[in-house]
Design an enzyme around this catalytic site. Structure first.
Site, short mmCIF file in Angstrom:
data_model
loop_
_atom_site.label_atom_id
_atom_site.label_comp_id
_atom_site.label_asym_id
_atom_site.label_seq_id
_atom_site.Cartn_x
_atom_site.Cartn_y
_atom_site.Cartn_z
CB THR A 13 15.89 -21.80 8.27
OG1 THR A 13 17.36 -20.68 7.76
CG2 THR A 13 16.29 -22.58 8.80
CE LYS B 236 19.29 -23.80 6.24
NZ LYS B 236 19.78 -22.18 6.99
CB THR C 148 23.75 -21.44 9.52
OG1 THR C 148 23.38 -21.08 10.61
CG2 THR C 148 23.62 -22.30 9.23
CD GLU D 228 16.49 -14.48 4.95
OE1 GLU D 228 16.29 -15.48 5.35
OE2 GLU D 228 17.23 -13.38 5.38
CG ASN E 177 16.70 -10.40 7.63
OD1 ASN E 177 17.00 -12.05 8.09
ND2 ASN E 177 16.80 -10.52 6.60
#
Length: 470
Positions: free
Chosen positions: A199, A225, A243, A330, A458
């Site tokens: 993702t 992932k 996730t 991230e 985010n």
């Protein structure tokens, strides 16, 4: 005997204490096939900011033989429908396939979500059986005769992506049927699978090793992932955590109860010891299959040398994958290893590590290259662990360096130069050593810094409603 025998012999990597790192990831073990397709589960990309355009978003991993199955799942009380379905099936002894998608988490979707997760398993079983028959008619057996006949109960399912949106089942059904005809045992198929489950990840995460059990060569491969919404706390049942998903394959012959025990140990020292942002996903899962195609003497004793060899290899694979997740966090610019020792119990050591790893103040200071041991002390103090300030020490070191520079030693500042400490913390990787000096328990935990890029990625954007939601 097996098509994949020697397939990766020309792609040998680093030898690591008798573990040889090889190519092929989940398709390196004999008797495993994989594939991925695009079926438009999400209109564009697979998550806010992913900007991947049209990418594969559905994958299959298939064993040609019945495989011992083991699974570890989120402890988030809002468990997604795929977790509920797969946790029950992972409690069985054997399974045959995994179907996974990105772009939609199928979480918080009520009774329909549960039906959709079960349908994905049933569609996969039917599609694989049909594909097997079709391929035999064209003299290209994808599998070996009746051993490929599977039922819905033999399939596990995982999803990742947006929360609270129903699965587009017509697209999913079309994708599964197409993918079932494409699964293959190749590095390219493994890579396609690793890409399909991503993702917000910036790159795929995969690994494979081979080693010997007795005279037999055994392989373990894995893909995973994860980049955000990362602080897994997984159990075998998921009874009560973007996730984290991981899939592990092996051609080892091992008794199912021992395989479950082995995965529990491996996850305990890897995926359950990482945090990027302290958020536990609704969909976290690690699923492993071992089909016995290596034909080693079956591992049936937890005290045997063969079990120890298998455990060491599985630990290596899961820890390598877990570290890849933290490094791809991230917005992350720092990879931080927390070494906690001298605690009264392993629970205390873990509580301290998690408090530090999830402290926004410590993580933002690391991003600026500031060691700020005061913030670390604060996190230690509000953890649930029992500590004695007069015994606590905090030190810093560069990776693989034995020299530790202490900023705080046995309850007081050490007098070390802040610039000396900052030079260590300004690097892309560093270790922090926390000594409690009360007993002998400890832990190793992996985390990252917290950056402006993480916030930007985010945060909600009301000018783009399509980016909002679960």
């Amino acid at each position: 005997m097996h098509e994949s025998d020697g397939q990766f012999s020309g792609n040998r990597g680093i030898v690591l204490n008798e573990l040889c790192q090889i190519g092929g990831s989940i398709c390196a073990p004999r008797g495993f096939r994989a594939g991925a397709v695009f079926c438009d589960i999400k209109r564009l990309g697979t998550g806010k900011g992913s900007e991947k355009g049209r990418k594969n978003d559905l994958a299959l991993i298939v064993s040609e033989f019945p495989a011992a199955v083991a699974g570890m799942f989120t402890t988030n009380q809002m468990r997604a429908a795929p977790v509920r379905v797969s946790a029950k099936r992972a409690a069985r002894n054997f399974a045959r396939a995994i179907v996974a998608n990105s772009g939609n988490a199928n979480a918080c979707t009520g009774a329909r979500g549960l039906r959709d997760a079960e349908r994905m398993c049933a569609i996969t079983a039917e599609a694989l059986s049909t594909a097997a028959i079709s391929d035999r008619r064209t003299s290209r057996p994808m599998v070996r005769d009746r051993r490929y006949k599977i039922s819905a109960e033999d399939v596990l399912v995982c999803s990742t992506g947006r929360i609270g949106i129903s699965m587009p089942m017509e697209n999913v059904k079309r994708g599964i049927k197409t993918c079932a005809r494409l699964v293959a045992s190749s590095s390219e198929s493994a890579q396609a699978t690793a890409n399909a489950i991503m993702t917000s990840d910036t790159h795929r995460k995969e690994i494979a090793v081979e080693f010997k059990i007795g005279k037999s060569v055994v392989r373990i491969g894995g893909v995973c992932k994860g980049a955000g919404m990362i602080e897994p706390k997984m159990t075998a049942t998921g009874a009560l955590h973007a996730t984290m998903l991981a899939f592990v394959t092996s051609d080892a012959a091992i008794a199912p109860p021992l395989f479950k025990r082995s995965l529990r140990i491996a996850v305990g020292q890897s995926f359950n010891c990482i945090s990027v942002d302290g958020d536990m996903s609704t969909n976290d899962a690690v699923i492993a299959l071992a089909n016995g195609a290596a034909q080693n003497a079956k591992i049936t004793s937890g005290s045997s040398e063969s079990f120890r060899d298998f455990q060491r290899a599985l630990n290596f694979v899961t820890l390598a994958l877990a570290k890849m997740i933290v490094r791809d966090g991230e917005g992350a610019t720092r990879f931080v290893t927390l070494q906690v020792n001298g605690a009264r119990s392993s629970r205390d050591a873990e509580a301290i590590a998690r408090a530090i790893a999830n402290s926004a103040l410590t993580k933002t200071s690391w991003h600026g290259g500031d060691p700020n041991w005061g913030r670390i002390l604060c996190a230690i103090g509000y953890s649930t662990a029992a500590v004695d300030e007069s015994r606590v020490s905090i030190g810093y070191s560069s990776p693989n360096q034995s020299k530790i520079v202490f900023g705080f030693r046995r309850g007081k500042p050490s007098g070390a130069s802040i610039l000396q400490l900052a030079r260590i913390v300004s690097g892309p990787e560093f270790d922090i050593h926390i000594s409690l000096d009360t007993d002998s328990a400890g832990t190793t935990f992996y985390t990252s810094d917290l950056t402006e890029d993480y916030v930007s990625f985010n945060k909600g954007d009301m000018s783009d409603p399509e980016s909002l939601g679960g």
